[in-house]
Design an enzyme around this catalytic site. Structure first.
Site, short mmCIF file in Angstrom:
data_model
loop_
_atom_site.label_atom_id
_atom_site.label_comp_id
_atom_site.label_asym_id
_atom_site.label_seq_id
_atom_site.Cartn_x
_atom_site.Cartn_y
_atom_site.Cartn_z
N HIS A 19 0.83 -1.21 0.00
CA HIS A 19 0.00 0.00 0.00
C HIS A 19 0.87 1.26 0.00
O HIS A 19 0.68 2.16 -0.83
CB HIS A 19 -0.89 -0.04 1.25
CG HIS A 19 -1.78 1.14 1.44
ND1 HIS A 19 -3.14 1.09 1.20
CD2 HIS A 19 -1.53 2.40 1.88
CE1 HIS A 19 -3.68 2.26 1.47
NE2 HIS A 19 -2.72 3.07 1.89
N GLU A 20 1.83 1.32 0.91
CA GLU A 20 2.67 2.52 1.02
C GLU A 20 3.57 2.69 -0.19
O GLU A 20 3.87 3.82 -0.59
CB GLU A 20 3.49 2.48 2.31
CG GLU A 20 2.67 2.47 3.59
CD GLU A 20 1.68 3.62 3.71
OE1 GLU A 20 1.89 4.67 3.05
OE2 GLU A 20 0.69 3.47 4.45
N HIS A 75 1.74 4.65 -2.79
CA HIS A 75 1.90 6.09 -2.58
C HIS A 75 3.27 6.56 -3.07
O HIS A 75 3.39 7.60 -3.74
CB HIS A 75 1.80 6.43 -1.09
CG HIS A 75 0.43 6.33 -0.51
ND1 HIS A 75 -0.66 6.96 -1.07
CD2 HIS A 75 -0.04 5.67 0.58
CE1 HIS A 75 -1.74 6.71 -0.34
NE2 HIS A 75 -1.39 5.93 0.67
N HIS A 130 3.67 6.64 -6.82
CA HIS A 130 2.88 7.78 -7.30
C HIS A 130 3.67 9.07 -7.12
O HIS A 130 3.79 9.89 -8.05
CB HIS A 130 1.57 7.83 -6.51
CG HIS A 130 0.55 8.78 -7.07
ND1 HIS A 130 -0.66 9.01 -6.46
CD2 HIS A 130 0.56 9.58 -8.16
CE1 HIS A 130 -1.35 9.88 -7.17
NE2 HIS A 130 -0.63 10.25 -8.20
#
Length: 599
Positions: A387-388, A391, A394
């Protein structure tokens, strides 16, 4: 009894490399003095924004200083977060925060002064080549004209920034550095360290006595400070309400969503659509009750796996391998960015005393996108890491593709990339696991992820909007009123399968996102958008992965967030993405029940 190590006991390879920002604290101090000395450069532009050339020079100067101050702040806050009990770095972060306030105060004249330029002239200026990198920013300013105050008023609000941030700072220091919990005790009388980082892991234990002990010890501790914490929360809500009223917005929510040009209907539509599907959440809690063999489900039973006796530990090294393989559909360039992050110490892996709880990706233009973890050896942490990195990738793409003033991205789209990564991981694992129990365990994690990212965050969104509305109506936010609102929402969302107690009513006191001004609803909308995009990629359309990278990850804030998502293939102005996400959840419930029959 398990022990939490100190920062000094951490192995270097499992800590983030902040020397890539500043080689030493001394280098930080040198840069601090340099930037402090640049305060005053703004004077040359005050009262002189009378041409496109003058405007460009002012914007370029402000951006250059801001970029450097951003590095200072990131270094200081990461140093602080790795050990919040370290006074040196607490002071360093405070110092950096003060410089940010001074900078914002010094340059607070700029937007009001730009607003003195009439709309037609500004529209003409922004078409010129020298202002091309700022053209979209100027377009957005033109749209916010009615909410920009006078020079004097803007300066006053900027000067009040540090004061208005006190409730959040106070809560953060209390929650991460000062608050300690009694050890949890298991059925055999053994003690277990209860911290922000271990709490959820303890609630996943198969030992119900241990779960209950951790739950009651945590919330009784928060309950002992509920009156103080109600005031810190009321303080930040009051700040949001004051700022909205000062700028002429209809409400705090109106201002918060308008900052990213998100229609308020998106918020209301989310809450309504999720509420229309609460029967699925109730079906899940009833399934959980039956599978755990309980007459009544307690709130400390909602995290423990429904599938027992499954050995599914996950070391950090194993997790890296699973993550990389699952993201192969995104192509080599995408994978190489993640490998760079793993090899170049973007990740601070393990918990230590004083370390900020939870997990996040942080950084700024000109730094690596660093990741904070508090690693526990379970599959949930694999999903958190993946998940991180969503980020971080991105951020990496947007900073590489956009100038600094457009390299950030709104919180409305922030959770899409992270949940997208998780969806690819879940699909890969489900296809490559042979053990039925492990597949069930994975489905359990997906159901829990959906509960946490959609239902729970929408419940948080309802709570957040309710308490802001109460404050705007002149109702005080006391511990009693907050408990009542939160307790009622909890009962509505979890349904009749759960037997409630007074402990859960005070959960609001430990949620840091309530200090972030209408942030939480975007976890839900982000999850829905990610579900739609990942489905397209997993169906094998290679053009979708390329479009996702080029039209979403690289776009930063170069367009309105609603448009960025729409160009990537998801229209969040409709209920369709939320409806589709609910179908995914229902399908996972169906799969889970079908696999149970095979045991």
């Amino acid at each position: 009894m398990s022990k939490v190590i100190t920062r000094e006991q951490q192995e270097e390879k499992y800590t983030w490399d902040l020397q890539t920002i500043f080689e030493s604290d001394e280098a930080f101090e040198e840069k601090y003095k340099e930037l402090e000395g640049r305060l005053g450069e703004e004077v040359q532009f005050q009262g002189k924004i009378d041409s496109s050339e003058a405007l460009a020079a002012a914007l370029e100067t402000e951006r250059a200083i801001s970029d450097e101050i951003g590095k200072l702040f990131v270094y200081a806050h990461l140093k602080h977060d790795q050990d919040t009990s370290n006074d040196t770095y607490s002071a360093l972060e405070s110092k950096a925060r003060t410089l940010v306030v001074k900078f914002n105060t010094a340059w607070s004249f700029l937007i009001p002064e730009i607003m003195k330029v009439d709309q037609e002239t500004l529209e003409t200026w922004r078409q010129e080549e020298r202002l091309s990198e700022f053209s979209f920013d100027l377009e957005k300013l033109n749209k916010k004209r009615e909410h920009v105050l006078s020079d004097k008023e803007e300066r006053l609000l900027a000067q009040a920034g540090e004061v208005m941030s006190n409730p959040t700072s106070t809560f953060g220091m209390f929650n991460n550095a000062d608050l300690e919990f009694p050890d949890a005790v298991d059925a055999e009388g053994n003690t277990h360290a209860l911290t922000q980082g271990t709490y959820i892991d303890l609630l996943k234990s198969s030992d119900r006595t241990l779960r209950q002990s951790a739950y009651e010890n945590l919330y009784s501790t928060y309950g002992a400070f509920k009156n103080t914490l109600s005031q810190t929360l009321q303080g930040v809500v009051s700040t949001h309400v004051f700022q909205a009223q000062a700028r002429g917005y209809d409400s705090a929510r109106h201002q918060a969503l308008s900052n990213n040009f998100i229609p308020e209907a998106v918020y209301d539509n989310l809450v309504k659509t999720v509420n229309d599907h609460l029967h699925l959440m109730h079906r899940y809690t009833e399934l959980r009750r039956k599978q755990l063999g309980l007459d009544k489900l307690k709130m400390y039973d909602v995290y423990t796996p429904m599938i027992k006796d499954v050995e599914f530990e996950m070391t950090y090294e194993e997790a890296k391998d699973w993550m990389l393989k699952s993201l192969e559909p995104m192509g080599d360039t995408y994978l190489n960015i993640i490998k760079e992050g793993l090899d170049s110490r973007w990740v601070d892996v393990y918990e230590n005393k004083g370390k900020r709880s939870g997990a996040y990706s942080s950084g700024t233009y000109g730094t690596n996108p660093f990741i904070l973890m508090n690693w526990q050896n379970n599959v949930n942490n694999l999903f958190t890491l993946t998940h991180e990195f969503g980020h971080s990738v991105h951020s990496y793409y947007s900073r590489q593709s956009q100038p600094s003033n457009k390299s950030g991205y709104s919180i409305f789209v922030a959770e899409v990339a992270s949940n997208f990564n998780e969806a690819l991981l879940a699909d890969y694992m489900f296809k490559n696991l042979e053990d039925t129990k492990k597949k069930l365990y994975l489905l359990n994690e997906q159901l829990e992820g959906f509960r946490g990212s959609v239902f729970r965050q929408t419940m948080f969104a309802e709570f957040e909007h309710k308490i802001h509305s109460m404050k705007e109506a002149g109702e005080p936010l006391t511990a009693g009123s907050l408990n009542a609102v939160y307790g009622d929402l909890n009962r509505k969302y979890f349904g009749d399968a759960v037997e409630y107690d007074e402990y859960i009513d005070v959960e609001w006191a430990r949620i840091p996102h309530f200090y972030m001004n209408y942030y939480v609803y975007q976890y839900s909308t982000g999850y829905a958008a990610a579900a739609s995009l990942s489905k397209q990629v997993l169906e094998g359309d290679t053009d979708v992965a390329e479009r996702y990278i080029n039209e979403f990850l690289k776009k930063g804030s170069s367009d309105y967030p609603i448009n960025v998502l729409k160009n990537a293939g998801v229209d969040m102005t409709t209920s369709e993405p939320i409806e589709n996400a609910m179908k995914v959840f229902e399908s996972q419930l169906d799969q889970f029940e079908a696999l149970l029959e095979k045991l």
